[in-house]
Design a protein around this motif. Structure first.
Motif, PDB file in Angstrom:
ATOM      1  N   VAL A  70       0.669  -1.360  -0.106  1.00  0.00           N
ATOM      2  CA  VAL A  70       0.517   0.180  -0.010  1.00  0.00           C
ATOM      3  C   VAL A  70       0.451   1.518  -0.097  1.00  0.00           C
ATOM      4  N   ILE A  71       1.803   1.917   1.038  1.00  0.00           N
ATOM      5  CA  ILE A  71       2.662   2.418   0.779  1.00  0.00           C
ATOM      6  C   ILE A  71       3.331   2.538  -0.385  1.00  0.00           C
ATOM      7  N   ALA A  72       3.575   1.481  -1.945  1.00  0.00           N
ATOM      8  CA  ALA A  72       3.858   2.366  -3.418  1.00  0.00           C
ATOM      9  C   ALA A  72       2.878   2.973  -3.641  1.00  0.00           C
ATOM     10  N   PHE A  73       1.380   2.952  -3.026  1.00  0.00           N
ATOM     11  CA  PHE A  73       0.612   4.037  -3.866  1.00  0.00           C
ATOM     12  C   PHE A  73      -0.325   5.103  -2.929  1.00  0.00           C
ATOM     13  N   LEU A  74       0.541   5.784  -2.035  1.00  0.00           N
ATOM     14  CA  LEU A  74       0.459   6.553  -1.267  1.00  0.00           C
ATOM     15  C   LEU A  74       1.355   8.047  -1.856  1.00  0.00           C
ATOM     16  N   PRO A  75      -0.071   8.885  -2.061  1.00  0.00           N
ATOM     17  CA  PRO A  75      -0.016  10.104  -2.612  1.00  0.00           C
ATOM     18  C   PRO A  75       1.545  11.227  -1.287  1.00  0.00           C
ATOM     19  N   GLY A  76       2.259  11.724  -1.977  1.00  0.00           N
ATOM     20  CA  GLY A  76       3.164  12.369  -1.193  1.00  0.00           C
ATOM     21  C   GLY A  76       2.238  13.944  -0.267  1.00  0.00           C
ATOM     22  N   TYR A  77       2.902  14.601   0.303  1.00  0.00           N
ATOM     23  CA  TYR A  77       2.576  15.279   1.452  1.00  0.00           C
ATOM     24  C   TYR A  77       2.589  16.790   0.549  1.00  0.00           C
ATOM     25  N   ASP A  78       2.835  16.716  -0.416  1.00  0.00           N
ATOM     26  CA  ASP A  78       2.423  18.241  -1.790  1.00  0.00           C
ATOM     27  C   ASP A  78       0.641  17.848  -2.205  1.00  0.00           C
ATOM     28  N   GLN A  79       0.878  16.772  -2.323  1.00  0.00           N
ATOM     29  CA  GLN A  79      -0.958  15.648  -3.088  1.00  0.00           C
ATOM     30  C   GLN A  79      -1.616  15.831  -1.781  1.00  0.00           C
ATOM     31  N   ILE A  80      -1.295  15.810  -0.813  1.00  0.00           N
ATOM     32  CA  ILE A  80      -2.987  16.067   0.474  1.00  0.00           C
ATOM     33  C   ILE A  80      -2.476  16.899   1.891  1.00  0.00           C
ATOM     34  N   GLY A  81      -1.555  16.521   2.145  1.00  0.00           N
ATOM     35  CA  GLY A  81      -0.374  17.427   3.141  1.00  0.00           C
ATOM     36  C   GLY A  81       0.041  16.302   3.957  1.00  0.00           C
ATOM     37  N   PRO A  82      -0.253  16.662   5.085  1.00  0.00           N
ATOM     38  CA  PRO A  82      -0.021  15.562   6.899  1.00  0.00           C
ATOM     39  C   PRO A  82      -0.806  14.666   7.157  1.00  0.00           C
TER      40      PRO A  82
END
Length: 445
Positions: free
Chosen positions: A121-133
């Motif tokens: 699942v970590i492979a699909f996580l968006p980063g901070y720039d996309q969804i913030g905290p």
């Protein structure tokens, strides 16, 4: 098919467990096959954790903590890294209940899919720039899931291997599960080495880092089937029936055998402190402060892991001659000596840093070879399965869980010499725990 095997299968067996039973048929499983299954399972587990650990240095500070400077972002990454070691004992306790209620095959299936799934699942996580905290919270949840699942992945196969080992080959068979650590590190570091060396920084941060997390799911499925094939064997069923590998009540374990549980958590402290200080921490130090190429240093660590695998095997031979606990004591002394040269090597440029990794991995292999189970033999057979699992959980928590975080904070804010002091404290704790264990054994007689 024997009555034992039918009784063990039961209506609660998972489809994967039943398929594994069909493949294994009624053939007796040799110790070599047990060892292979153990190594495959441990390799998959360590692959998951090393992929996360390497990404905590090279990827997560930029993807999930871009709002702070690189050293602070790495410290935040290491804080989340430690969460898995906190959730692991919780997973062991809950999955022990699942084991008692539904069988070991069901427990392993759930745990391994959760472990591989949490990593994938970590492979699909968006980063901070996309969804913030929210991205940080999701990463923390996945990390907790990894640790929780690893607690449930305890299958007792290492105990089965030890119980089936000849008296004069106990250390040899005890070292086999430990080979999963260097093999898992070689797989993880090799993948990152390839992507770091062949992708631009933008491509690496955009998609390259995600691939190692994604392949973890496939690796865990293979490992699950290899382990289920052994869990359903005649030998395993017989040991279960004889209460040699049955999960017991946690309260009973604590009430009747808390001493080996507590001591066992501190015996491998030197080994586990060194474990992350030669794998994860030096990668953070050289990329943050020595400005070395991450790809080149990963290659050095890969070579170190090869040496570590060799010294694990060598230690298995030596320990059968001098004793497992004496081997651990000698290694603790060597780690104490190594702690004094640690700051000199890490601060000694490329040559010193490479020497730290190679020497550290070699020493780690000698020590790690016998770090598991050296004290758990003090548990009576009916408590050994649960006692070994929780002893392992607590020793990883105390010795390794916070090592990268503590070492990086100390070296950044105080000085590299404190990293050596941290390692020295682990060696002292190991020697003290071995001494206390020795006295208790004499008293018990």
């Amino acid at each position: 098919m024997s009555s034992n095997r039918v009784a063990y299968a039961g209506p609660s067996s998972s489809p994967l467990e039943r398929d594994a039973r069909l493949v294994s048929s009624d053939a007796r499983i040799a110790p070599g096959e047990i060892a292979l299954g153990v190594v495959i399972g441990r390799t998959a587990e360590f692959f998951d954790f090393f992929v996360y650990g390497i990404a905590s240095v090279l990827i997560f500070p930029r993807v999930f903590f871009p709002m702070v400077d690189a050293p602070t972002g790495t410290l935040y990454s290491f804080a989340i890294f430690a969460l898995a070691f906190l959730s692991r004992p919780v997973g062991s306790v809950i999955f022990m209940a699942v084991d008692r209620a539904y069988g070991r095959g069901t427990k392993l299936t759930i745990a391994m899919f959760l472990l591989g799934g949490s990593t994938a699942v970590i492979a699909f996580l968006p980063g901070y720039d996309q969804i913030g905290p929210l991205s940080i919270y999701l990463l923390a949840i996945c990390r907790l899931g990894q640790g929780f699942a690893l607690g449930g992945a305890w299958d007792g196969l290492a105990s089965l291997l030890a119980l089936n080992a000849p008296q004069n080959k106990r250390a040899w068979y005890a070292m086999m599960p430990q080979l999963g650590a260097p093999l898992g590190f070689m797989l993880a570091s090799g993948l990152f080495w390839f992507f770091v060396s062949n992708l631009s920084t933008d491509d690496l941060l955009e998609f390259g880092w995600r691939y190692p997390f994604f392949v973890a799911f496939a690796i865990n499925v293979v490992a699950l089937f290899a382990r289920l094939r052994l869990v359903v064997t005649e030998e395993f069923a017989r040991l279960l029936e004889n209460h040699d590998l049955e999960p017991c009540s946690i309260s009973d374990l604590w009430h009747n055998h808390r001493n080996p549980l507590i001591i066992g958590a501190f015996v491998p402290l030197a080994t586990f402190a060194l474990f992350h200080l030669v794998t994860i921490f030096p990668l953070s130090w050289v990329t943050l402060f020595a400005h070395r190429s991450a790809g080149a240093f990963l290659g050095t660590e890969f070579a170190g892991a090869v040496l570590g695998a060799i010294t694990i095997v060598i230690a298995g031979v030596i320990a059968d001659r001098i004793g497992r606990r004496r081997m651990l004591a000698i290694c603790a002394v060597l780690i104490a000596i190594f702690s004094f040269v640690t700051p000199l090597l890490l601060g000694g440029g490329e040559v010193g840093q490479s020497a730290f990794v190679i020497l550290g991995f070699g020493l780690l292999g000698l020590s790690f070879s016998q770090a598991a189970g050296a004290v758990t033999s003090r548990f009576p057979s009916e408590y050994r399965y649960t006692g070994a699992a929780l002893t392992s959980d607590f020793s990883w928590l105390v010795g390794a869980g916070f090592a990268p975080l503590v070492a990086l904070w100390l070296s950044t804010h105080v000085g590299l010499y404190m990293t050596g002091a941290y390692l020295l404290s682990g060696a002292v704790c190991t020697l003290l725990a071995l001494s206390v264990n020795r006295r208790l054994e004499i008293t018990d007689r």
